[in-house]
Design a protein around this motif. Structure first.
Motif, PDB file in Angstrom:
ATOM      1  N   PHE A 261      56.193   4.803  27.555  1.00 13.04           N
ATOM      2  CA  PHE A 261      55.729   3.426  27.639  1.00 13.04           C
ATOM      3  C   PHE A 261      55.018   3.169  28.970  1.00 13.04           C
ATOM      4  O   PHE A 261      53.949   2.549  29.013  1.00 13.04           O
ATOM      5  N   MET A 262      55.592   3.651  30.072  1.00 11.10           N
ATOM      6  CA  MET A 262      54.974   3.431  31.373  1.00 11.10           C
ATOM      7  C   MET A 262      53.644   4.167  31.495  1.00 11.10           C
ATOM      8  O   MET A 262      52.702   3.682  32.120  1.00 11.10           O
ATOM      9  N   ARG A 263      53.545   5.339  30.889  1.00  9.81           N
ATOM     10  CA  ARG A 263      52.272   6.070  30.896  1.00  9.81           C
ATOM     11  C   ARG A 263      51.210   5.261  30.149  1.00  9.81           C
ATOM     12  O   ARG A 263      50.045   5.182  30.578  1.00  9.81           O
ATOM     13  N   ALA A 264      51.597   4.657  29.028  1.00 12.69           N
ATOM     14  CA  ALA A 264      50.658   3.823  28.270  1.00 12.69           C
ATOM     15  C   ALA A 264      50.289   2.568  29.050  1.00 12.69           C
ATOM     16  O   ALA A 264      49.132   2.111  29.021  1.00 12.69           O
ATOM     17  N   LEU A 265      51.255   2.003  29.767  1.00 16.16           N
ATOM     18  CA  LEU A 265      50.986   0.809  30.559  1.00 16.16           C
ATOM     19  C   LEU A 265      49.975   1.115  31.669  1.00 16.16           C
ATOM     20  O   LEU A 265      49.053   0.329  31.926  1.00 16.16           O
ATOM     21  N   ARG A 266      50.141   2.262  32.326  1.00 13.46           N
ATOM     22  CA  ARG A 266      49.198   2.653  33.381  1.00 13.46           C
ATOM     23  C   ARG A 266      47.792   2.867  32.823  1.00 13.46           C
ATOM     24  O   ARG A 266      46.800   2.591  33.492  1.00 13.46           O
ATOM     25  N   LEU A 267      47.723   3.352  31.585  1.00 12.04           N
ATOM     26  CA  LEU A 267      46.425   3.628  30.967  1.00 12.04           C
ATOM     27  C   LEU A 267      45.708   2.361  30.534  1.00 12.04           C
ATOM     28  O   LEU A 267      44.505   2.206  30.766  1.00 12.04           O
ATOM     29  N   HIS A 268      46.436   1.441  29.916  1.00 13.88           N
ATOM     30  CA  HIS A 268      45.808   0.266  29.324  1.00 13.88           C
ATOM     31  C   HIS A 268      45.898  -0.985  30.184  1.00 13.88           C
ATOM     32  O   HIS A 268      45.056  -1.877  30.061  1.00 13.88           O
ATOM     33  N   HIS A 269      46.943  -1.084  31.018  1.00  8.35           N
ATOM     34  CA  HIS A 269      47.131  -2.288  31.834  1.00  8.35           C
ATOM     35  C   HIS A 269      47.512  -1.904  33.261  1.00  8.35           C
ATOM     36  O   HIS A 269      48.609  -2.252  33.734  1.00  8.35           O
ATOM     37  N   PRO A 270      46.648  -1.189  33.970  1.00 12.99           N
ATOM     38  CA  PRO A 270      47.007  -0.748  35.326  1.00 12.99           C
ATOM     39  C   PRO A 270      47.296  -1.907  36.270  1.00 12.99           C
ATOM     40  O   PRO A 270      48.042  -1.756  37.243  1.00 12.99           O
ATOM     41  N   ASP A 271      46.726  -3.094  35.968  1.00 14.53           N
ATOM     42  CA  ASP A 271      46.958  -4.255  36.821  1.00 14.53           C
ATOM     43  C   ASP A 271      48.399  -4.743  36.760  1.00 14.53           C
ATOM     44  O   ASP A 271      48.876  -5.429  37.676  1.00 14.53           O
ATOM     45  N   LEU A 272      49.129  -4.376  35.696  1.00 11.10           N
ATOM     46  CA  LEU A 272      50.510  -4.841  35.549  1.00 11.10           C
ATOM     47  C   LEU A 272      51.527  -3.897  36.184  1.00 11.10           C
ATOM     48  O   LEU A 272      52.668  -4.298  36.424  1.00 11.10           O
ATOM     49  N   VAL A 273      51.115  -2.655  36.448  1.00  8.68           N
ATOM     50  CA  VAL A 273      52.073  -1.644  36.896  1.00  8.68           C
ATOM     51  C   VAL A 273      52.702  -2.013  38.229  1.00  8.68           C
ATOM     52  O   VAL A 273      53.914  -1.870  38.433  1.00  8.68           O
TER      53      VAL A 273
END
Length: 314
Positions: A261-273
């Protein structure tokens, strides 16, 4: 061994791959499934058909049904699967054939290198693929090798999951297939050879029927639910003696969701990481005892699953 190549509207890449395979090993049988159908494919393969076998679908069926068809029509002992946009490594292919001649395996995870030469999958030494490593060994399909008879024996499970509309079976059919093979006692091995390497590497456009991208955070959560359902259904297709290993695999797979999930978050929503972890800590602060208890239960379940899998054989 023979080569199976599902293709979907990448005729220039396909022609380059098939030409490389034919020059490296002209005696190898090659089957191409045109899952477009793409009118340019027959022309792209005109110099090679025959002996290359071309199967054309009247309508797009998807990767998983094409994979099933490759196994069902395979006439050799082993089947190597390649993506249509990857490349043949002549030396690696020769070493792969020599390794298969040295002993029988049911599934072989070869090395896979990206265009820079970096190792993206595989080991530098031969050895068994443990049940805990199946996802890493089989998640990326190109270059994987199957003993065709063993794979066909496991196909009823995969076809049943496809008939049920299983999201995991559509996206990762080879992973579910190898899990069944391994839990039935199949010999799964790492081979330190690289018959197939990364080519142009076009971006994957896999998505669910509602448009959810497979590598998005929502897609990873949906994937986890689908794998959980698949593991539950798998109990009817593996020996009773393998049920403990199956439960352990399902536990480790479920616990790995945060990393994916975190890998997907970094890919699609890097501003949220950057705000994700501090926000999570603030949330946990208000119910710290419960989260500590959950963490203890999480680690205890993982230790038990790993202990079961260390025994390996059902």
């Amino acid at each position: 061994m023979s080569i199976g190549i599902p293709t979907h509207f990448r005729s220039p890449d396909l022609a380059r791959l098939v030409d490389g395979l034919r020059r490296a090993a002209p005696d190898l049988a090659v089957t191409v499934i045109d899952d477009g159908p793409d009118a340019a494919v027959p022309g792209a393969l005109a110099a090679h058909v025959p002996p290359v076998r071309l199967i054309r679908h009247e309508r797009n069926q998807g990767y998983a049904p094409s994979l099933v068809e490759l196994f069902e029509t395979c006439e050799t002992a082993y089947l190597l699967i390649s993506a249509d946009d990857d490349l043949c490594d002549a030396e690696g292919l020769a070493r792969t054939r020599a390794a298969l001649d040295a002993g029988t395996v049911d599934f072989a995870a070869t090395q896979f290198h990206d265009r820079s030469g970096a190792l993206k999958r595989g080991r530098t030494a031969a050895g068994p693929v443990s049940l805990a490593e199946i996802r890493d060994a089989s998640g990326h399909a190109p270059g994987l090798i199957y003993r065709a008879e063993a794979a066909r024996d496991a196909l009823p499970f995969l076809k049943a999951r496809l008939d049920a509309g299983c999201y995991a079976a559509r996206l990762y059919p080879q992973v579910l297939l190898v899990y069944v093979m391994a839990l039935r006692g199949g010999a799964c091995r790492w081979l330190p050879v690289a018959p197939i390497t990364e080519g142009p590497a076009h971006p994957a456009r896999l998505a669910d029927s509602d448009g959810t991208a497979y590598d998005s955070p929502a897609g990873r959560l949906r994937e986890q639910e689908a794998f959980a359902a698949a593991f539950a259904a798998m109990a009817d297709y593996v020996p009773q003696t393998a049920r403990a290993q199956l439960d352990a695999v399902a536990t480790l797979h479920e616990q790995d969701i945060y990393r994916r999930f975190m890998r997907a978050l970094r890919l699609h929503h890097p501003d949220l990481v950057e705000s994700w972890i501090p926000g999570s800590l603030v949330y946990c602060r208000h119910s710290l005892p419960r989260h500590l208890l959950n963490l203890w239960a999480f680690r205890r379940a993982r230790r038990r699953a790993e202990q079961v899998l260390r025994q390996e054989k059902p």
